[in-house]
Write a protein that holds these residues in place. Structure first.
Motif, PDB file in Angstrom:
ATOM      1  N   ASP A 214       0.905  -1.235  -0.018  1.00 10.83           N
ATOM      2  CA  ASP A 214       0.075   0.092  -0.010  1.00 10.83           C
ATOM      3  C   ASP A 214       0.878   1.283  -0.180  1.00 10.83           C
ATOM      4  OD1 ASP A 214       0.981  -0.117   2.520  1.00 10.83           O
ATOM      5  OD2 ASP A 214      -0.839   0.032   3.494  1.00 10.83           O
ATOM      6  N   TYR A 216       1.935   2.985   2.399  1.00  8.23           N
ATOM      7  CA  TYR A 216       2.891   3.209   3.670  1.00  8.23           C
ATOM      8  C   TYR A 216       3.975   2.349   3.509  1.00  8.23           C
ATOM      9  CZ  TYR A 216       3.619   3.661   8.569  1.00  8.23           C
ATOM     10  OH  TYR A 216       4.313   3.755  10.102  1.00  8.23           O
ATOM     11  N   GLU A 217       4.992   2.496   3.076  1.00  3.68           N
ATOM     12  CA  GLU A 217       6.175   1.718   3.044  1.00  3.68           C
ATOM     13  C   GLU A 217       6.864   1.409   4.173  1.00  3.68           C
ATOM     14  OE1 GLU A 217       8.503   3.651  -0.005  1.00  3.68           O
ATOM     15  OE2 GLU A 217       6.957   3.665  -1.544  1.00  3.68           O
ATOM     16  N   ASN A 219       5.668  -0.066   6.837  1.00  2.34           N
ATOM     17  CA  ASN A 219       5.361  -1.337   7.217  1.00  2.34           C
ATOM     18  C   ASN A 219       4.923  -2.164   5.806  1.00  2.34           C
ATOM     19  OD1 ASN A 219       5.380  -1.126  10.032  1.00  2.34           O
ATOM     20  ND2 ASN A 219       3.118  -0.738  10.104  1.00  2.34           N
ATOM     21  N   ASP A 220       5.506  -3.501   6.126  1.00  2.22           N
ATOM     22  CA  ASP A 220       5.003  -4.350   4.827  1.00  2.22           C
ATOM     23  C   ASP A 220       3.600  -4.411   4.626  1.00  2.22           C
ATOM     24  OD1 ASP A 220       7.723  -4.482   4.074  1.00  2.22           O
ATOM     25  OD2 ASP A 220       7.855  -6.711   5.235  1.00  2.22           O
ATOM     26  N   GLY A 221       3.247  -4.820   3.477  1.00  6.21           N
ATOM     27  CA  GLY A 221       1.654  -5.419   3.296  1.00  6.21           C
ATOM     28  C   GLY A 221       0.833  -4.114   3.316  1.00  6.21           C
TER      29      GLY A 221
HETATM   30 CA   LIG Z   1       2.651  -0.996   3.420  1.00  7.48          CA
END
Ligand SMILES: [Ca+2]
Ligand SMILES: [Ca+2]
Ligand SMILES: [Ca+2]
Length: 477
Positions: A214, A216-217, A219-221
């Motif tokens: 998404d 928001y880099e 955090n993964d996922g």
């Molecule tokens: Ca993310």
């Protein structure tokens, strides 16, 4: 529901505890969350006892009172049972989907028959809707867990106490990457549209197979934040009186975005149970299950973004180390959409030194019945249990104290020396008069026959016990 493994595998340490006033830790207090307000409520909320309505279910997850006055009980293995107006549980199921539903694990299982909603004009048209889990359909990614159906059925033309299974119309398929976080609630809003809660795809951290990147880099996922490719991490809304197989309400905020047009609100982890307030402004209250640290209740607005996996509660979630929140995080998306904070945030027992509340928050209802005038307008909800392996569900109220976080108190259940012992609280139900029911079992998964449904009634020997904690008490974990 149930909080199977998600809650368990991923929140295994969270059990919990009692009621008290909840307080949303502010961003600035995050590093010292044990300083959050855990003062005792000054409260005499009324007298509540649990009166047995029916028993013998496996794992009841929802109950609806039909326009005929009968209660329709959703049992997780795949059966809808009928309780008649005399309180008698009928032998003949209304609907039996056990042959379609995938094999379920005997414990810690979040799949199965998860939701039921009667069309607002059910008495005349016999239309109703269910949400359930089936083996992974062909064409779905091979490494996914399963598929869910949102289906329409009709009542049998000759026998109103039975569904006509030949009428099934599958409206929506949802392929699920993992077995947990399946949402479940299916309900009509005051606008006449059908709402369904979908989890983030499961696993943990909103990462891994099937969890898309998404904006928001850090955090993964991020199925909770991703808004272009799948419906996971959302509450969706459709118009089942228009279109084929359904219509999209024109004011759905992504109505022009092919593939996610059903989206009503996003940024959710596992909105397992939600409901509309039948009074007031008909607000939509959703309990969003937390991971390792915080459980929350949100008031869902059209187009709202509730933060996951940027935030867990008001804490800055760290997908790489879930028990160690980040020091800071955005309060809005790059498009300027605010990440909306909850009205209630409750810590798990082991959360950062808190004496917490429990595993798996269970959304309930705003009380609008006639038995407990002092609860009018309070949001009644629960915790599934405090320790994964022992049944110890608790019931709480959240009261709007005028802006900011709601005040949370535990409801002390009298008639049983087992105020918080003996029952997993799977769900709540509300009848057409606004009175509330508690759906329970004594085992953590869809096995056995310990499922019981209780009606909340006044108790003459009521004794309100606000909490087992004292202000400032800290866990030693
Ligand atoms: Ca993310
Ligand atoms: Ca999404
Ligand atoms: Ca949230």
């Amino acid at each position: 529901m149930k909080n199977s493994y998600s809650l368990f595998a991923y929140l295994p340490l969270l059990f919990v505890l009692a009621g008290c006033q909840s307080s949303l830790p502010s961003e600035s207090s995050r590093d010292n969350v044990s300083a959050a307000d855990t003062s005792q409520p000054d409260s005499t909320l009324g007298s509540v006892a649990l009166e047995l309505l029916a028993e013998g279910f496996t794992n009841p997850l929802s109950m609806e009172q039909g326009p005929d006055g009968r209660y329709y009980v959703v049992d997780q293995p795949g059966v809808v049972y009928v309780i008649d107006t005399a309180g008698q549980l009928l032998d003949q199921p209304f609907l039996d989907l056990r042959d379609e539903i995938m094999d379920l694990k005997p414990a810690h299982e979040e799949r199965g028959l998860l939701g039921l909603a009667f069309h607002p004009d059910y008495a005349a048209n016999g239309r109703f809707f269910v949400h359930y889990s089936v083996p992974l359909r062909s064409g779905a990614p091979a490494d996914y867990s399963h598929t869910k159906h949102l289906s329409e059925f009709r009542r049998d033309a000759a026998d109103p106490l039975r569904a006509d299974t030949g009428t099934e119309r599958i409206l929506l398929y949802v392929d699920e990457p993992q077995g947990n976080h399946n949402g479940g609630t299916l309900t009509f809003g005051p606008d006449g549209y059908l709402y369904l809660g979908l989890g983030d795809g499961g696993g943990a951290n909103d990462t891994g197979t099937g969890h898309l990147a998404d904006w928001y880099e850090r955090n993964d996922g991020g199925n909770g934040q991703e808004q272009t490719q799948n419906l996971l991490g959302s509450i969706i809304r459709i118009d089942i009186d228009q279109g084929d197989p359904y219509g999209i309400p024109a004011d759905n905020f992504l109505a022009d975005r092919e593939g996610v047009r059903e989206t009503y609100a996003t940024g959710l982890r596992n909105p397992y149970r939600f409901s509309f307030d039948r009074g007031g402004s008909n607000a939509l209250f959703a309990a969003d299950l937390g991971q390792d640290l915080w459980e929350e209740v949100d008031i869902i607005q059209s187009g709202g973004n509730y933060g996951w996996n940027v935030k867990e509660g008001t804490s800055c979630f760290n997908a790489a180390s879930a028990k160690q929140p980040l020091a800071d995080c955005p309060n809005q998306t790059p498009d300027g959409a605010p990440l909306i904070d909850p009205i209630v945030v409750l810590p798990h027992k082991d959360t950062l030194g808190y004496d917490g509340y429990g595993i798996a928050i269970i959304g309930g209802y705003v009380y609008r019945g006639g038995q407990f005038s002092e609860l009018d307008g309070d949001y009644i909800f629960g915790m599934w249990t405090q320790h994964h392996d022992s049944p110890a569900g608790a019931i709480y109220t959240a009261r709007n104290s005028g802006g900011g976080p709601y005040d949370v108190s535990e409801v002390s259940i009298r008639n049983a020396a087992d105020r918080r012992r003996g029952r997993y609280i799977n769900a709540f139900a509300q009848d057409t008069a606004g009175e509330l029911y508690v759906l329970t079992s004594e085992t953590p998964g869809p096995s056995g026959t310990t499922g019981k449904i209780y009606r909340m009634v006044p108790s003459s020997n009521y004794d309100y016990q606000p909490t087992e904690k004292s202000a400032g008490q800290q866990g030693s974990h």
